[in-house]
Structure formats: C-alpha cells, structure tokens
Write a protein that holds these residues in place. Structure first.
Motif, PDB file in Angstrom:
ATOM      1  N   VAL A 132      43.640 -15.883  73.100  1.00 18.93           N
ATOM      2  CA  VAL A 132      42.726 -17.010  72.929  1.00 18.93           C
ATOM      3  C   VAL A 132      42.628 -17.762  74.249  1.00 18.93           C
ATOM      4  CG1 VAL A 132      42.217 -19.106  71.629  1.00 18.93           C
ATOM      5  CG2 VAL A 132      43.341 -17.176  70.497  1.00 18.93           C
ATOM      6  N   ALA A 133      41.395 -17.944  74.729  1.00 16.00           N
ATOM      7  CA  ALA A 133      41.113 -18.732  75.929  1.00 16.00           C
ATOM      8  C   ALA A 133      40.368 -19.987  75.501  1.00 16.00           C
ATOM      9  CB  ALA A 133      40.286 -17.922  76.915  1.00 16.00           C
ATOM     10  N   GLU A 134      40.818 -21.164  75.983  1.00 18.17           N
ATOM     11  CA  GLU A 134      40.245 -22.447  75.568  1.00 18.17           C
ATOM     12  C   GLU A 134      39.945 -23.315  76.786  1.00 18.17           C
ATOM     13  OE1 GLU A 134      42.442 -23.282  71.339  1.00 18.17           O
ATOM     14  OE2 GLU A 134      43.688 -23.391  73.151  1.00 18.17           O
ATOM     15  N   SER A 135      38.789 -23.973  76.736  1.00 16.04           N
ATOM     16  CA  SER A 135      38.422 -24.908  77.810  1.00 16.04           C
ATOM     17  C   SER A 135      37.295 -25.805  77.325  1.00 16.04           C
ATOM     18  CB  SER A 135      37.974 -24.149  79.068  1.00 16.04           C
ATOM     19  OG  SER A 135      37.552 -25.045  80.078  1.00 16.04           O
ATOM     20  N   GLY A 136      37.461 -27.116  77.542  1.00 17.61           N
ATOM     21  CA  GLY A 136      36.400 -28.054  77.223  1.00 17.61           C
ATOM     22  C   GLY A 136      35.948 -28.027  75.782  1.00 17.61           C
ATOM     23  N   GLY A 137      36.865 -27.823  74.839  1.00 19.28           N
ATOM     24  CA  GLY A 137      36.492 -27.782  73.433  1.00 19.28           C
ATOM     25  C   GLY A 137      35.908 -26.469  72.987  1.00 19.28           C
ATOM     26  N   ARG A 138      35.861 -25.478  73.860  1.00 23.13           N
ATOM     27  CA  ARG A 138      35.322 -24.159  73.519  1.00 23.13           C
ATOM     28  C   ARG A 138      36.451 -23.144  73.557  1.00 23.13           C
ATOM     29  NH1 ARG A 138      32.853 -20.082  76.953  1.00 23.13           N
ATOM     30  NH2 ARG A 138      31.610 -18.645  75.688  1.00 23.13           N
ATOM     31  N   ALA A 139      36.475 -22.246  72.562  1.00 21.18           N
ATOM     32  CA  ALA A 139      37.520 -21.228  72.478  1.00 21.18           C
ATOM     33  C   ALA A 139      36.882 -19.852  72.352  1.00 21.18           C
ATOM     34  CB  ALA A 139      38.440 -21.494  71.290  1.00 21.18           C
ATOM     35  N   VAL A 140      37.468 -18.886  73.052  1.00 19.02           N
ATOM     36  CA  VAL A 140      37.023 -17.493  73.002  1.00 19.02           C
ATOM     37  C   VAL A 140      38.232 -16.638  72.653  1.00 19.02           C
ATOM     38  CG1 VAL A 140      36.087 -15.551  74.303  1.00 19.02           C
ATOM     39  CG2 VAL A 140      35.176 -17.850  74.672  1.00 19.02           C
ATOM     40  N   GLY A 141      38.099 -15.822  71.623  1.00 18.90           N
ATOM     41  CA  GLY A 141      39.181 -14.937  71.214  1.00 18.90           C
ATOM     42  C   GLY A 141      38.873 -13.499  71.591  1.00 18.90           C
ATOM     43  N   VAL A 142      39.791 -12.867  72.309  1.00 19.18           N
ATOM     44  CA  VAL A 142      39.668 -11.457  72.675  1.00 19.18           C
ATOM     45  C   VAL A 142      40.606 -10.671  71.767  1.00 19.18           C
ATOM     46  CG1 VAL A 142      39.816  -9.767  74.527  1.00 19.18           C
ATOM     47  CG2 VAL A 142      39.182 -12.128  75.054  1.00 19.18           C
ATOM     48  N   ARG A 143      40.059  -9.803  70.957  1.00 20.17           N
ATOM     49  CA  ARG A 143      40.842  -9.110  69.944  1.00 20.17           C
ATOM     50  C   ARG A 143      41.857  -8.162  70.561  1.00 20.17           C
ATOM     51  NH1 ARG A 143      37.461  -7.207  64.749  1.00 20.17           N
ATOM     52  NH2 ARG A 143      39.595  -6.580  64.292  1.00 20.17           N
ATOM     53  N   VAL A 144      43.007  -8.063  69.876  1.00 18.66           N
ATOM     54  CA  VAL A 144      44.073  -7.147  70.269  1.00 18.66           C
ATOM     55  C   VAL A 144      44.363  -6.232  69.095  1.00 18.66           C
ATOM     56  CG1 VAL A 144      46.473  -6.927  70.975  1.00 18.66           C
ATOM     57  CG2 VAL A 144      45.083  -8.816  71.860  1.00 18.66           C
ATOM     58  N   GLN A 145      44.231  -4.918  69.311  1.00 23.05           N
ATOM     59  CA  GLN A 145      44.589  -3.927  68.308  1.00 23.05           C
ATOM     60  C   GLN A 145      45.857  -3.233  68.791  1.00 23.05           C
ATOM     61  OE1 GLN A 145      41.138  -1.624  66.726  1.00 23.05           O
ATOM     62  NE2 GLN A 145      39.950  -2.714  68.266  1.00 23.05           N
ATOM     63  N   LEU A 146      46.982  -3.661  68.249  1.00 25.12           N
ATOM     64  CA  LEU A 146      48.277  -3.150  68.676  1.00 25.12           C
ATOM     65  C   LEU A 146      48.875  -2.349  67.532  1.00 25.12           C
ATOM     66  CD1 LEU A 146      50.955  -5.125  70.650  1.00 25.12           C
ATOM     67  CD2 LEU A 146      51.596  -3.530  68.855  1.00 25.12           C
ATOM     68  N   ARG A 147      49.225  -1.104  67.828  1.00 25.58           N
ATOM     69  CA  ARG A 147      49.836  -0.240  66.812  1.00 25.58           C
ATOM     70  C   ARG A 147      51.249   0.118  67.245  1.00 25.58           C
ATOM     71  NH1 ARG A 147      47.076   4.715  63.642  1.00 25.58           N
ATOM     72  NH2 ARG A 147      46.325   2.872  62.507  1.00 25.58           N
ATOM     73  N   VAL A 148      52.211  -0.153  66.361  1.00 31.30           N
ATOM     74  CA  VAL A 148      53.608   0.211  66.588  1.00 31.30           C
ATOM     75  C   VAL A 148      53.826   1.606  66.026  1.00 31.30           C
ATOM     76  CG1 VAL A 148      56.002  -0.390  66.123  1.00 31.30           C
ATOM     77  CG2 VAL A 148      54.319  -2.191  66.526  1.00 31.30           C
ATOM     78  N   GLY A 149      54.409   2.472  66.852  1.00 33.74           N
ATOM     79  CA  GLY A 149      54.605   3.856  66.453  1.00 33.74           C
ATOM     80  C   GLY A 149      55.481   3.999  65.230  1.00 33.74           C
ATOM     81  N   GLY A 150      55.208   5.036  64.432  1.00 31.62           N
ATOM     82  CA  GLY A 150      55.950   5.298  63.209  1.00 31.62           C
ATOM     83  C   GLY A 150      54.995   5.697  62.103  1.00 31.62           C
ATOM     84  N   PRO A 151      55.499   5.909  60.904  1.00 28.81           N
ATOM     85  CA  PRO A 151      54.623   6.317  59.792  1.00 28.81           C
ATOM     86  C   PRO A 151      53.641   5.208  59.419  1.00 28.81           C
ATOM     87  CG  PRO A 151      56.848   5.880  58.998  1.00 28.81           C
ATOM     88  CD  PRO A 151      56.908   5.829  60.482  1.00 28.81           C
TER      89      PRO A 151
END
Length: 330
Positions: free
Chosen positions: A151-170
């Motif tokens: 999440v990046a925030e400045s001057g009352g505005r926020a931008v979210g950059v999605r993270v798709q993180l997968r932990v190895g395993g079944p």
C-alpha cells in the motif's frame, strides 16, 4: 435617427452580458484555474520500457523460511515532488466479493511478512523511484496462497499493489455453496472457500417448475476472486421468474483444481392479487366458523338454568373423600 452603430450595441450588449455570466471564471478577478497534473502511481518494477512489460501484481513463490525479493516502482509524472509512505497489508474479500486490504494494523500474513527498503519515499517531478521489497516467509507458514498488497499513501490517496504469494506445499481447492434463497428477480447464495488456494468460481444455474424446466444457464466465470478462508454473498439475476409456480433452483459451482459444490432451494411464486384473495378467503372462513359456534351455543339450553338437575357438587365429594381418608389414617 441614431447611427447604425447604436443599434448594433443595443443588440449585442445583452448577448455579451449573458455570455460573460457563463464564461467568467470563478474566484478573484484575473485568477485562472490551475490545471490538475497527472496523479502518481505505484506498480511492480519492470526492466523493460514497453507497456506490455508492465506487471499487474507481484507474484512470488517459496518454501517456509525463504526470503523473496522484488522491487516497487513509484512514478510521479506531475510537476511537483511527491512523498509516499509504504506499508504491507493482508487482503480479504468484502461481503459482495470485492478485493480489499487491511488497515495499518491487523495483518498477520503477507502484510506482516513484507518489508520495504524505505517506509517513506520522496519522488521528484517527472521521475520514477524503485524501492526494494522483501518477503520473509516464516518457518511455520501454512502452504497455499497468501494474498496481500503493498500500500502506497500520499495526500489522502492510497494505491494498493496486489501481492500473490504462494507458500510451497500441498494445495487444496475446495468450496461450498450455502444459504440459497430465491426471490422474485434473483437467486441469492453464499460461496465459501474451504481450501488454501485462490479460486475463480464458475456458476451454472437450473430451475424447474411444476410443468417442466424454467431456467437453464450454462457455466460462466464469476467476476470474483475468492480468497482462502473467505465467504461472499452473491446474487444471480432472474428477472423472468414465473408469476405462479412451485420452483426448485439448483446451483453448480466449480473452480480450477477440482473444486465443486452444489446447492438447491425451493420457492413458491404466487401473484399478489391471488395471495390477497387467499388471505381474504381464510379470514372469511375463520369468521364463519366463529359465527357458527356462537349460533350453536345460543340454541343449546342453559346448563345451569331452571329445570336442570345440577347433580352432585364435585367439590363436596372431593372433600368427603379427603375427610374419610384422613379419618381412616387417624
């Protein structure tokens, strides 16, 4: 006779005044509105310069205990420098299936594992700043998908950059369809992600009435990414539902990885005039029953009236039996 120029002034002056009311800039005299510059953005860093090289989100995969690294780009196309604050956040589904992120506190997954090289970055005008980002996966992290965001925030505005993180395993793709209800115009249902993988569900709907099929909709992809452990409440439009019928609706939901769920519900459609008439008939029938009982009671003789033997007093017998019993015991 006034000169022709006088006629021209008389005709043109009202028009100029009207136009002046419309075109006059708001604010103090001589002030001109300041054009708004393009807004800053935050995206995953890319080594290429072509638009096709842009990544919509971070995608990382690793085993428990690993450290995953990437870079975030903050672009400032405006004419003034901008200062942006950075933080990590877990992601979740809103009730209607939207993608949302946690606030500054409350993240226990990807948002807590994320670290940026700087928590605050000042980007000069018409400049791009790249910030290293790292994800430290705990040793006890569960396998599967752990969605989050930078999440990046400045001057009352926020931008979210999605993270798709997968932990190895079944990984397990599993879902259920629950709480199906049918109304005049829509079928409402709840989807629950019972596994550890992000699912993009596909929905098929069937409805049958007393006289045969009413609705057949083949499987289509829903505009929802169902995150692990989340539930969403959705609706399927059915604007041509019957006015009078007894209906059974069946839902079939599938997703990649073998996820499959089915659910059904029944509903009775009755037109409002018919429902009102049925209620009126029930009220009339109930009133007639009460009236008949009153007439019958009037026709019957008074059970305590003259000429009728009242019979023995049950209270007297009760007292006598009690006294006899007491005397016997004494």
């Amino acid at each position: 006779m006034p000169p022709p120029s006088g006629h021209v002034i008389r005709l043109v002056l009202p028009l100029l005044v009207a136009l002046g009311c419309v075109l006059a800039p708001a604010g103090p005299a001589g002030a001109s509105p300041r054009p708004a510059g393009p807004a800053w953005t935050a995206v995953p860093a890319s080594d290429g310069t072509a638009p096709d090289d842009a990544r919509p989100s971070f995608y990382l995969e690793g085993l428990p205990g690993s450290v995953l690294q990437d870079r975030l780009s903050i672009l400032n196309p405006g004419t003034e420098p901008v200062t942006v604050r950075l933080r990590g956040a877990d992601a979740y589904n809103t009730e209607d299936g939207g993608f949302a992120v946690r606030g500054a506190h409350g993240s226990t997954g990807t948002g807590a594992w994320l670290r940026t090289a700087r928590t605050e970055v000042t980007v000069p005008a018409r400049t791009r700043a790249d910030v290293p980002v790292s994800f430290t996966v705990p040793e006890d992290a569960l396998p599967g998908d752990h969605p989050g965001a930078v999440v990046a925030e400045s001057g009352g505005r926020a931008v979210g950059v999605r993270v798709q993180l997968r932990v190895g395993g079944p990984t397990l793709a599993a879902l259920t369809a629950e709480d199906v209800t049918v109304s005049r115009g829509a079928v409402h249902y709840t989807l629950v992600n019972r596994g550890n993988a992000v699912l993009v569900p596909r929905l098929a709907v069937e409805a049958d009435g007393v006289f045969g099929p009413l609705l057949r909709r083949g499987a289509r992809t829903l505009p929802v990414e169902l995150l692990p452990g989340q539930r969403v409440r959705l609706s399927e439009p059915w604007r041509d539902a019957p006015a009078l019928d007894s209906v059974t609706v069946r839902l079939r939901v599938t997703a990649a990885g073998g996820a499959h769920a089915e659910a059904a519900a029944s509903a009775l459609f009755v037109p409002w005039p018919a429902a009102g008439a049925a209620a009126l008939l029930a009220a009339v029938a109930g009133g007639g029953y009460v009236l008949r009982r009153r007439v019958r009671r009037r026709k019957d003789p008074d059970p305590d009236g003259p000429g009728r033997d009242p019979g023995p007093d049950p209270r007297q017998h009760s007292d006598e039996r009690h006294l006899v019993k007491a005397g016997a015991e004494s």
